[in-house]
Structures are given as C-alpha cells and as structure tokens.
Design a protein around this motif. Structure first.
Motif, mmCIF file in Angstrom:
data_model
loop_
_atom_site.group_PDB
_atom_site.id
_atom_site.type_symbol
_atom_site.label_atom_id
_atom_site.label_comp_id
_atom_site.label_asym_id
_atom_site.label_seq_id
_atom_site.Cartn_x
_atom_site.Cartn_y
_atom_site.Cartn_z
ATOM 1 N N ASP A 89 0.829 -1.202 0.000
ATOM 2 C CA ASP A 89 0.000 0.000 0.000
ATOM 3 C C ASP A 89 0.863 1.252 0.000
ATOM 4 O O ASP A 89 1.983 1.264 0.501
ATOM 5 C CB ASP A 89 -0.908 0.018 1.228
ATOM 6 N N LEU A 90 0.299 2.319 -0.543
ATOM 7 C CA LEU A 90 0.924 3.634 -0.579
ATOM 8 C C LEU A 90 0.481 4.414 0.650
ATOM 9 O O LEU A 90 -0.721 4.553 0.902
ATOM 10 C CB LEU A 90 0.481 4.369 -1.855
ATOM 11 N N LYS A 91 1.430 4.914 1.416
ATOM 12 C CA LYS A 91 1.093 5.783 2.547
ATOM 13 C C LYS A 91 0.763 7.159 1.984
ATOM 14 O O LYS A 91 1.561 7.762 1.288
ATOM 15 C CB LYS A 91 2.254 5.868 3.528
ATOM 16 N N THR B 139 0.547 20.616 -12.185
ATOM 17 C CA THR B 139 0.534 21.681 -13.186
ATOM 18 C C THR B 139 1.065 21.203 -14.532
ATOM 19 O O THR B 139 0.756 21.796 -15.559
ATOM 20 C CB THR B 139 1.348 22.898 -12.711
ATOM 21 N N GLU B 140 1.851 20.139 -14.549
ATOM 22 C CA GLU B 140 2.400 19.595 -15.800
ATOM 23 C C GLU B 140 1.573 18.421 -16.320
ATOM 24 O O GLU B 140 1.965 17.772 -17.286
ATOM 25 C CB GLU B 140 3.845 19.155 -15.575
ATOM 26 N N GLY B 141 0.460 18.122 -15.652
ATOM 27 C CA GLY B 141 -0.398 17.015 -16.060
ATOM 28 C C GLY B 141 -0.711 16.122 -14.874
ATOM 29 O O GLY B 141 -0.163 16.292 -13.786
ATOM 30 N N GLN B 142 -1.576 15.160 -15.083
ATOM 31 C CA GLN B 142 -1.951 14.244 -14.014
ATOM 32 C C GLN B 142 -0.884 13.173 -13.841
ATOM 33 O O GLN B 142 -0.298 12.709 -14.818
ATOM 34 C CB GLN B 142 -3.289 13.589 -14.314
ATOM 35 N N SER B 143 -0.671 12.762 -12.592
ATOM 36 C CA SER B 143 0.303 11.720 -12.276
ATOM 37 C C SER B 143 -0.363 10.671 -11.407
ATOM 38 O O SER B 143 -0.970 11.005 -10.387
ATOM 39 C CB SER B 143 1.492 12.305 -11.508
ATOM 40 N N GLY B 144 -0.252 9.418 -11.810
ATOM 41 C CA GLY B 144 -0.733 8.310 -10.993
ATOM 42 C C GLY B 144 0.393 7.819 -10.101
ATOM 43 O O GLY B 144 1.450 7.434 -10.598
ATOM 44 N N ILE B 145 0.179 7.850 -8.801
ATOM 45 C CA ILE B 145 1.211 7.485 -7.843
ATOM 46 C C ILE B 145 0.830 6.183 -7.151
ATOM 47 O O ILE B 145 -0.228 6.075 -6.539
ATOM 48 C CB ILE B 145 1.397 8.595 -6.768
ATOM 49 N N LEU B 146 1.722 5.186 -7.266
ATOM 50 C CA LEU B 146 1.573 3.890 -6.603
ATOM 51 C C LEU B 146 2.704 3.719 -5.597
ATOM 52 O O LEU B 146 3.714 4.443 -5.659
ATOM 53 C CB LEU B 146 1.661 2.758 -7.628
ATOM 54 N N ALA B 147 2.588 2.737 -4.710
ATOM 55 C CA ALA B 147 3.681 2.418 -3.789
ATOM 56 C C ALA B 147 4.942 2.122 -4.597
ATOM 57 O O ALA B 147 4.886 1.535 -5.676
ATOM 58 C CB ALA B 147 3.306 1.211 -2.930
ATOM 59 N N GLY B 148 6.082 2.583 -4.117
ATOM 60 C CA GLY B 148 7.348 2.331 -4.788
ATOM 61 C C GLY B 148 7.688 3.339 -5.863
ATOM 62 O O GLY B 148 8.702 3.192 -6.548
ATOM 63 N N HIS B 149 6.846 4.363 -6.055
ATOM 64 C CA HIS B 149 7.107 5.395 -7.071
ATOM 65 C C HIS B 149 8.431 6.090 -6.765
ATOM 66 O O HIS B 149 8.798 6.276 -5.618
ATOM 67 C CB HIS B 149 5.967 6.414 -7.059
ATOM 68 N N ALA B 150 9.139 6.485 -7.798
ATOM 69 C CA ALA B 150 10.394 7.225 -7.637
ATOM 70 C C ALA B 150 10.115 8.562 -6.950
ATOM 71 O O ALA B 150 9.020 9.105 -7.082
ATOM 72 C CB ALA B 150 11.031 7.467 -8.999
ATOM 73 N N PRO B 151 11.100 9.102 -6.230
ATOM 74 C CA PRO B 151 10.910 10.419 -5.627
ATOM 75 C C PRO B 151 10.473 11.434 -6.682
ATOM 76 O O PRO B 151 10.974 11.419 -7.812
ATOM 77 C CB PRO B 151 12.289 10.759 -5.068
ATOM 78 N N VAL C 214 6.448 12.873 -3.428
ATOM 79 C CA VAL C 214 6.603 11.436 -3.216
ATOM 80 C C VAL C 214 8.006 11.224 -2.664
ATOM 81 O O VAL C 214 8.987 11.705 -3.240
ATOM 82 C CB VAL C 214 6.436 10.634 -4.522
ATOM 83 N N SER C 215 8.089 10.514 -1.541
ATOM 84 C CA SER C 215 9.376 10.177 -0.951
ATOM 85 C C SER C 215 9.326 8.712 -0.534
ATOM 86 O O SER C 215 8.321 8.033 -0.751
ATOM 87 C CB SER C 215 9.665 11.072 0.264
ATOM 88 N N GLU C 216 10.377 8.257 0.117
ATOM 89 C CA GLU C 216 10.377 6.868 0.586
ATOM 90 C C GLU C 216 9.290 6.635 1.634
ATOM 91 O O GLU C 216 8.912 5.499 1.900
ATOM 92 C CB GLU C 216 11.742 6.497 1.150
ATOM 93 N N ASN C 217 8.764 7.724 2.210
ATOM 94 C CA ASN C 217 7.693 7.615 3.210
ATOM 95 C C ASN C 217 6.306 7.580 2.601
ATOM 96 O O ASN C 217 5.327 7.435 3.324
ATOM 97 C CB ASN C 217 7.776 8.774 4.203
ATOM 98 N N GLY C 218 6.170 7.780 1.285
ATOM 99 C CA GLY C 218 4.870 7.772 0.636
ATOM 100 C C GLY C 218 4.578 9.090 -0.054
ATOM 101 O O GLY C 218 5.484 9.837 -0.422
ATOM 102 N N LEU C 219 3.297 9.395 -0.228
ATOM 103 C CA LEU C 219 2.834 10.599 -0.919
ATOM 104 C C LEU C 219 2.231 11.564 0.086
ATOM 105 O O LEU C 219 1.335 11.200 0.846
ATOM 106 C CB LEU C 219 1.774 10.232 -1.965
ATOM 107 N N THR C 220 2.733 12.799 0.061
ATOM 108 C CA THR C 220 2.164 13.865 0.882
ATOM 109 C C THR C 220 1.683 14.963 -0.040
ATOM 110 O O THR C 220 2.448 15.438 -0.896
ATOM 111 C CB THR C 220 3.213 14.439 1.860
ATOM 112 N N VAL C 221 0.425 15.349 0.096
ATOM 113 C CA VAL C 221 -0.133 16.468 -0.666
ATOM 114 C C VAL C 221 -0.414 17.593 0.316
ATOM 115 O O VAL C 221 -1.177 17.397 1.276
ATOM 116 C CB VAL C 221 -1.420 16.047 -1.414
ATOM 117 N N LEU C 222 0.214 18.732 0.095
ATOM 118 C CA LEU C 222 -0.010 19.927 0.900
ATOM 119 C C LEU C 222 -0.804 20.892 0.021
ATOM 120 O O LEU C 222 -0.262 21.464 -0.908
ATOM 121 C CB LEU C 222 1.313 20.558 1.342
ATOM 122 N N ALA C 223 -2.094 21.020 0.290
ATOM 123 C CA ALA C 223 -2.987 21.819 -0.541
ATOM 124 C C ALA C 223 -3.397 23.088 0.201
ATOM 125 O O ALA C 223 -3.518 23.082 1.438
ATOM 126 C CB ALA C 223 -4.236 21.021 -0.911
#
Length: 86
Positions: free
Chosen positions: A3-5, A28-40, A72-81
């Motif tokens: 799972d993706l945190k 801003t550059e387009g949509q990105s699908g983020i899964l567990a293990g995604h590159a930084p 996206v980091s090794e800790n998962g995905l953080t969105v600051l909106a």
C-alpha cells in the motif's frame, strides 16, 4: 503490491491519512498516478481533483483541491494543498 502511505494536509487540518492503492494527482504539468514504490517526485498542484483509489479496481474517492504541491518520498505521498474539500 504494498500500500501507498498517503496524507492530504491543508493549513487548517489533516484531511486524510491512510494506506491506499493509488492516488492520481492534478499537477501543473499534467496528471500523475502514484503507486507504492514510485520514484521520488515533486510537483505543484493545479486546481482540480485528487482521485484516491483505496484498492485496485475500486471506484475513486474524488477530493477537490486548490493550490499547493505534492511530494513522493520513501515515506509515501504527501499532498499539501491550500484547500481541500470532501
């Protein structure tokens, strides 16, 4: 697949903190699908909707967001909106 945190945060509150399958981010550059293990990865957000898939093949939970950035980091995905509605 693991799972993706995922965390969605605004200046006022923590909107969501959960382990999910995938999140589609309106960058801003387009949509990105983020899964567990995604590159930084880092992107600024455009006004739009996050699509949060709790499991593979599920219907997404859509959360409107305005401004901010996603990281996206090794800790998962953080969105600051700037703001996020549910």
């Amino acid at each position: 697949m693991a799972d993706l945190k995922f965390e969605l945060v605004t200046p006022e509150r923590l909107v969501m903190s959960d382990d999910v399958y995938m999140v589609v981010v309106p960058g801003t550059e387009g949509q990105s699908g983020i899964l567990a293990g995604h590159a930084p990865y880092m992107t600024t957000l455009r006004d739009g909707e996050l699509a949060v898939y709790r499991t593979a093949g599920s219907q997404p939970e859509r959360i409107p967001v305005t401004g901010g950035f996603a990281e996206v980091s090794e800790n998962g995905l953080t969105v600051l909106a700037e703001s996020a509605g549910t």
